[in-house]
Design a protein around this motif. Structure first.
Motif, PDB file in Angstrom:
ATOM      1  N   TYR A  63      47.047 -25.349  29.197  1.00 11.67           N
ATOM      2  CA  TYR A  63      47.440 -26.619  29.825  1.00 11.67           C
ATOM      3  C   TYR A  63      47.949 -27.609  28.784  1.00 11.67           C
ATOM      4  O   TYR A  63      48.930 -28.304  29.005  1.00 11.67           O
ATOM      5  N   GLY A 105      51.269 -26.111  27.383  1.00 13.69           N
ATOM      6  CA  GLY A 105      52.254 -25.701  28.375  1.00 13.69           C
ATOM      7  C   GLY A 105      52.281 -24.215  28.632  1.00 13.69           C
ATOM      8  O   GLY A 105      53.042 -23.742  29.467  1.00 13.69           O
ATOM      9  N   ASP A 155      53.539 -21.857  27.033  1.00 13.32           N
ATOM     10  CA  ASP A 155      54.784 -21.175  26.705  1.00 13.32           C
ATOM     11  C   ASP A 155      54.726 -20.417  25.388  1.00 13.32           C
ATOM     12  O   ASP A 155      55.699 -19.782  25.005  1.00 13.32           O
ATOM     13  N   ARG A 160      58.112 -17.864  33.868  1.00 13.45           N
ATOM     14  CA  ARG A 160      57.324 -19.095  33.904  1.00 13.45           C
ATOM     15  C   ARG A 160      57.150 -19.570  35.351  1.00 13.45           C
ATOM     16  O   ARG A 160      56.048 -19.953  35.762  1.00 13.45           O
ATOM     17  N   GLY A 197      53.023 -27.722  32.704  1.00 18.70           N
ATOM     18  CA  GLY A 197      54.371 -28.272  32.736  1.00 18.70           C
ATOM     19  C   GLY A 197      54.818 -28.626  34.129  1.00 18.70           C
ATOM     20  O   GLY A 197      54.175 -28.343  35.094  1.00 18.70           O
TER      21      GLY A 197
END
Lengths: 98, 217
Positions: free
Chosen positions: A37, A40, A42, B61, B217
């Motif tokens: 969190y 992100g 990623d 994602r 995000g």
């Protein structure tokens, strides 16, 4: 696994090590979710890195590799080596494509 | 020395081994070799996932964002706890703590069934939200459908392994209740414990690949 550890190490009860490992695994899980969190989610290296740490805890404590003989340790290591070869060859291809 | 008959209790020691210690070594070694093949089976899927994700990062994602983190996290906690109870059963059995071992085995089965139930609820929700690849798939992003192809294949394969694990542990309970001395000496207890932990290990990697990308995000 050794049969001599049945009631623990002679000093600690048999449940202490696994219980500590369970706590560590839950802690690592919480850290992984929190970082996903915060960052992100990623960066797969962070998540996978923490997952690998969890895997090592399971292998060493729950699967008792720390007390296993050299044959079983070698087999577990061989699995990691072959996985490493597969991923290394794969990345050598995909990461060097223009 | 040989396999048990229908009227006699099962024996822990089988041919060609002369003692239980050697047989136990062989059983755990055989299980580790099997686990190696499992590592490479799932490793291939993980490798394919990694390549496809690197080619379609935004689609993966978006797909991961649709995966239910709550269900995934609950199942991770259930599996970690089941590995604990399985390990305690493996250690209690040879210590002649039969009732304790059987209790931990029963807890392991209960946690495994809970995992399967939660996964079933998650699958139902995924289907309701049109997250099964094919006509009418919910997400428009390129690669999202591919993400869910991996999701269904990898979690489905893992569910099959979980089901096999629940059956194997249930067998230990059924035989162990009738013949406590078998539970104490049989290498099957330790081998089943190794298998259960590997199923847990595979889920830990799956959890990171499926549920964590695209958060925050």
């Amino acid at each position: 696994m050794s049969r001599k550890r049945d009631k623990g190490d002679g000093h600690s009860p048999f449940w202490r090590g696994p219980l500590l490992a369970w706590g560590a695994l839950l802690l690592l899980l919480a850290v992984n979710v929190a970082l996903a969190y915060l960052l992100g989610g990623d960066n797969p290296l962070i998540g996978v890195g923490i997952a690998v740490a969890m895997v090592l805890v399971v292998a060493i404590i729950f699967m008792d590799l720390r007390r296993s003989g050299p044959i079983n340790r070698s087999l577990a290591g061989a699995g990691l080596v072959w996985l490493g070869i597969m991923f290394a060859l794969m990345f050598a291809d995909y990461l060097t494509r223009s | 020395m040989t396999a048990s008959t229908a009227s006699s209790p099962p024996v822990a020691l089988h041919e060609p081994w002369e003692d239980l210690s050697r047989q136990r070594q062989a059983a755990t070694m055989g299980m580790w070799i099997f686990l190696l093949s499992e590592m490479l089976l799932f490793g291939g899927l993980f490798a394919a996932y990694t390549v496809c994700r690197s080619l379609n990062p935004m689609g993966f994602r978006a797909g991961s964002h649709e995966a239910d983190l709550v269900y995934g996290t609950i199942n991770t906690v259930l599996l970690i706890t089941s590995s604990l109870t399985m390990t305690l059963a493996v250690r209690a059995a040879p210590a002649r703590l039969h009732k304790v071992a059987l209790g931990f085995l029963a807890a392991t089965v209960a946690l495994g069934l809970a995992f399967l139930a939660v996964k079933g609820m998650e699958y139902h929700e995924d289907l309701t939200k049109s997250l099964f690849p094919g006509p009418g798939f919910k997400l428009p992003q390129q690669g999202a459908e591919q993400f869910f192809s991996f999701y269904w294949v990898m979690t489905g394969l893992h569910m099959l392994h979980m089901t096999a694990g629940v059956i194997a542990v249930s067998r230990l309970i059924v035989v162990g209740r009738r013949y406590p001395e078998w539970l104490e000496t049989s290498p099957a207890v330790e081998a089943t414990g190794l298998y259960w932990s590997l199923v847990d290990v595979i889920w830990m990697i799956l959890y990171v690949l499926i549920y964590l990308p695209g958060r925050g995000g």
